[in-house]
Structures are given as C-alpha cells and as structure tokens.
Design a protein around this motif. Structure first.
Motif, PDB file in Angstrom:
ATOM      1  N   ALA A   4       0.841  -1.204   0.000  1.00 25.33           N
ATOM      2  CA  ALA A   4       0.000   0.000   0.000  1.00 25.33           C
ATOM      3  C   ALA A   4       0.874   1.250   0.000  1.00 25.33           C
ATOM      4  N   GLN A   5       1.917   1.264   0.794  1.00 21.79           N
ATOM      5  CA  GLN A   5       2.817   2.415   0.819  1.00 21.79           C
ATOM      6  C   GLN A   5       3.489   2.593  -0.541  1.00 21.79           C
ATOM      7  N   TRP A   6       3.859   1.491  -1.138  1.00 18.85           N
ATOM      8  CA  TRP A   6       4.481   1.519  -2.454  1.00 18.85           C
ATOM      9  C   TRP A   6       3.509   2.057  -3.496  1.00 18.85           C
ATOM     10  N   LEU A   7       2.251   1.582  -3.457  1.00 21.77           N
ATOM     11  CA  LEU A   7       1.239   2.051  -4.408  1.00 21.77           C
ATOM     12  C   LEU A   7       0.989   3.549  -4.262  1.00 21.77           C
ATOM     13  N   GLY A  11       1.759   6.561  -6.878  1.00 23.70           N
ATOM     14  CA  GLY A  11       0.523   7.154  -7.387  1.00 23.70           C
ATOM     15  C   GLY A  11       0.707   8.498  -8.051  1.00 23.70           C
ATOM     16  N   ASP A  12       1.393   9.407  -7.394  1.00 20.19           N
ATOM     17  CA  ASP A  12       1.540  10.756  -7.949  1.00 20.19           C
ATOM     18  C   ASP A  12       2.215  10.771  -9.321  1.00 20.19           C
ATOM     19  N   PRO A  13       3.336  10.053  -9.509  1.00 20.63           N
ATOM     20  CA  PRO A  13       3.943  10.114 -10.842  1.00 20.63           C
ATOM     21  C   PRO A  13       3.258   9.234 -11.890  1.00 20.63           C
ATOM     22  N   LEU A  14       2.618   8.127 -11.480  1.00 19.50           N
ATOM     23  CA  LEU A  14       2.090   7.193 -12.468  1.00 19.50           C
ATOM     24  C   LEU A  14       0.602   7.355 -12.784  1.00 19.50           C
ATOM     25  N   LEU A  15      -0.204   7.684 -11.799  1.00 17.02           N
ATOM     26  CA  LEU A  15      -1.651   7.745 -12.021  1.00 17.02           C
ATOM     27  C   LEU A  15      -2.087   8.731 -13.114  1.00 17.02           C
ATOM     28  N   PRO A  16      -1.412   9.865 -13.294  1.00 17.44           N
ATOM     29  CA  PRO A  16      -1.834  10.762 -14.380  1.00 17.44           C
ATOM     30  C   PRO A  16      -1.788  10.109 -15.766  1.00 17.44           C
ATOM     31  N   TYR A  17      -0.989   9.063 -15.938  1.00 16.67           N
ATOM     32  CA  TYR A  17      -0.951   8.368 -17.226  1.00 16.67           C
ATOM     33  C   TYR A  17      -2.235   7.583 -17.476  1.00 16.67           C
ATOM     34  N   GLY A  18      -3.046   7.395 -16.444  1.00 13.85           N
ATOM     35  CA  GLY A  18      -4.313   6.698 -16.592  1.00 13.85           C
ATOM     36  C   GLY A  18      -5.229   7.347 -17.608  1.00 13.85           C
ATOM     37  N   ARG A  19      -5.090   8.649 -17.806  1.00 16.97           N
ATOM     38  CA  ARG A  19      -5.951   9.336 -18.779  1.00 16.97           C
ATOM     39  C   ARG A  19      -5.655   8.901 -20.209  1.00 16.97           C
ATOM     40  N   HIS A  20      -4.514   8.242 -20.406  1.00 17.39           N
ATOM     41  CA  HIS A  20      -4.157   7.770 -21.745  1.00 17.39           C
ATOM     42  C   HIS A  20      -4.637   6.341 -22.011  1.00 17.39           C
ATOM     43  N   VAL A  21      -5.186   5.698 -20.990  1.00 16.00           N
ATOM     44  CA  VAL A  21      -5.739   4.347 -21.165  1.00 16.00           C
ATOM     45  C   VAL A  21      -7.062   4.488 -21.920  1.00 16.00           C
ATOM     46  N   PRO A  22      -7.260   3.721 -22.966  1.00 16.22           N
ATOM     47  CA  PRO A  22      -8.520   3.827 -23.716  1.00 16.22           C
ATOM     48  C   PRO A  22      -9.728   3.663 -22.792  1.00 16.22           C
ATOM     49  N   PHE A  23     -10.751   4.491 -23.048  1.00 18.84           N
ATOM     50  CA  PHE A  23     -11.902   4.485 -22.147  1.00 18.84           C
ATOM     51  C   PHE A  23     -12.589   3.121 -22.104  1.00 18.84           C
ATOM     52  N   PHE A  94     -10.140  10.845  -2.436  1.00 18.79           N
ATOM     53  CA  PHE A  94     -11.029   9.711  -2.698  1.00 18.79           C
ATOM     54  C   PHE A  94     -10.536   8.453  -1.969  1.00 18.79           C
ATOM     55  N   VAL A  95      -9.213   8.283  -1.887  1.00 21.48           N
ATOM     56  CA  VAL A  95      -8.670   7.137  -1.137  1.00 21.48           C
ATOM     57  C   VAL A  95      -9.017   7.281   0.342  1.00 21.48           C
ATOM     58  N   LEU A  96      -8.876   8.489   0.880  1.00 15.48           N
ATOM     59  CA  LEU A  96      -9.240   8.709   2.289  1.00 15.48           C
ATOM     60  C   LEU A  96     -10.716   8.416   2.531  1.00 15.48           C
ATOM     61  N   LEU A  97     -11.561   8.820   1.587  1.00 18.94           N
ATOM     62  CA  LEU A  97     -12.997   8.564   1.702  1.00 18.94           C
ATOM     63  C   LEU A  97     -13.278   7.061   1.658  1.00 18.94           C
ATOM     64  N   ALA A  98     -12.725   6.382   0.668  1.00 20.06           N
ATOM     65  CA  ALA A  98     -12.996   4.955   0.485  1.00 20.06           C
ATOM     66  C   ALA A  98     -12.453   4.112   1.637  1.00 20.06           C
ATOM     67  N   SER A  99     -11.343   4.529   2.216  1.00 20.83           N
ATOM     68  CA  SER A  99     -10.709   3.758   3.292  1.00 20.83           C
ATOM     69  C   SER A  99     -11.239   4.130   4.675  1.00 20.83           C
ATOM     70  N   ARG A 100     -12.095   5.152   4.710  1.00 18.60           N
ATOM     71  CA  ARG A 100     -12.664   5.643   5.974  1.00 18.60           C
ATOM     72  C   ARG A 100     -11.607   6.190   6.932  1.00 18.60           C
ATOM     73  N   GLN A 101     -10.541   6.707   6.347  1.00 17.61           N
ATOM     74  CA  GLN A 101      -9.503   7.348   7.153  1.00 17.61           C
ATOM     75  C   GLN A 101      -9.859   8.799   7.450  1.00 17.61           C
ATOM     76  N   GLU A 102     -10.820   9.319   6.705  1.00 20.37           N
ATOM     77  CA  GLU A 102     -11.270  10.699   6.895  1.00 20.37           C
ATOM     78  C   GLU A 102     -12.791  10.696   6.832  1.00 20.37           C
ATOM     79  N   ASP A 103     -13.397  11.471   7.703  1.00 23.08           N
ATOM     80  CA  ASP A 103     -14.849  11.575   7.737  1.00 23.08           C
ATOM     81  C   ASP A 103     -15.337  12.240   6.455  1.00 23.08           C
ATOM     82  N   PRO A 104     -16.339  11.645   5.772  1.00 28.38           N
ATOM     83  CA  PRO A 104     -16.819  12.235   4.515  1.00 28.38           C
ATOM     84  C   PRO A 104     -17.303  13.671   4.683  1.00 28.38           C
TER      85      PRO A 104
END
Length: 153
Positions: A4-7, A11-23, A94-104
C-alpha cells in the motif's frame, strides 16, 4: 502493508498516465471491479438511488472522470452522460474517503470533495458509501484500501 505504501508513493507520478488508457478498457476494469467489490450491496439494492440517474466522479488532479449509473444489479460506466450530480476531488481524498480514514463530511465541508448538481442525490451517494459494510467487501481488498488510506494520511 508495504504494498500500500508503495502504491501510494507511485501514485503521484504514475496515475496521471491513466488518462491515456482507452476508455473502453477503463470502463471494463471499473465495471468488473465494481461487480466484484460491491456484489452484495448491489444485490441488496443499495445502489438503487442511481437507477436511471447518473453520477460523475471526477479525479481532478489526474484528469480522469467517469459517469456511473445503476441498471438492475450492475453499475454501468459511461464516458459521457447527462449527469444528475458530480463529485470532484483529488485522488488522495477519494482514497481517504474509500478507506474511511477521513470523515466524509469533513472532506466535503473543507471542499476537498465537491458536490455539484442534484445535491440530494450527491448526499445520498455519500451516505450510501459511508453506510457500506466493509465486511461485505472482499477482505483482502478492504485491508489494502485501509492500508492505502493510512499511507495517504
């Protein structure tokens, strides 16, 4: 959980490339993951508030967005739709919301997540996500999500 720490770190450098994945591939992956992760809540009608209505989830810092609706016991994903409500935020929030680490409510009150459009539907979706029982999720997926939330925090 080290993975999880690795992911999160990657995340910051790799996730923006997700916009190039075909919809079409994004849609397929999201629909398959939702069917697996939310099988019990979907079967119980927890997502019925989205029947015939569309929610847009926009991850602003990644340039990604998906429109979601519910048809029967399946979540459907579209690239574009006449949305009823939009929820926008950064991926870490969104990760904080989904993991319930932060109150919505805190995330929305501090405008880290923003609801636009039919706010009643948006609040219904927020309450739905908040009410989902983690015990109904696959245990490994829930543990990974919790660990990622802790890493984001």
């Amino acid at each position: 959980m080290k993975i999880a720490q690795w992911l999160v770190k990657l995340g910051d450098p790799l996730l923006p490339y997700g916009r190039h994945v075909p919809f079409a591939l994004q849609r397929r992956l999201i629909e398959l993951a939702a069917a697996r992760l939310f099988a019990a809540p979907l079967a119980e009608g927890a997502f019925d508030l989205l029947q015939g209505r569309w929610l847009r989830l926009q991850v602003s810092d990644l340039g990604l967005a998906w429109c979601l609706s519910c048809e029967g016991t399946r979540l459907r994903v579209a690239q574009r739709a006449a949305v009823d409500v939009s929820i926008r935020g950064k991926w870490r929030d969104f990760v904080l919301l989904a993991s319930r680490q932060e109150d919505p409510d805190t995330l929305f009150f501090r405008r880290r997540l923003v609801i636009e459009g039919d706010t009643d539907l948006g609040l219904g979706v927020k309450n739905l996500l908040d009410a989902l029982d983690p015990d109904q999720l696959p245990p490994r997926a829930w543990r990974l999500m919790q660990a990622m939330g802790e890493a984001v925090r």
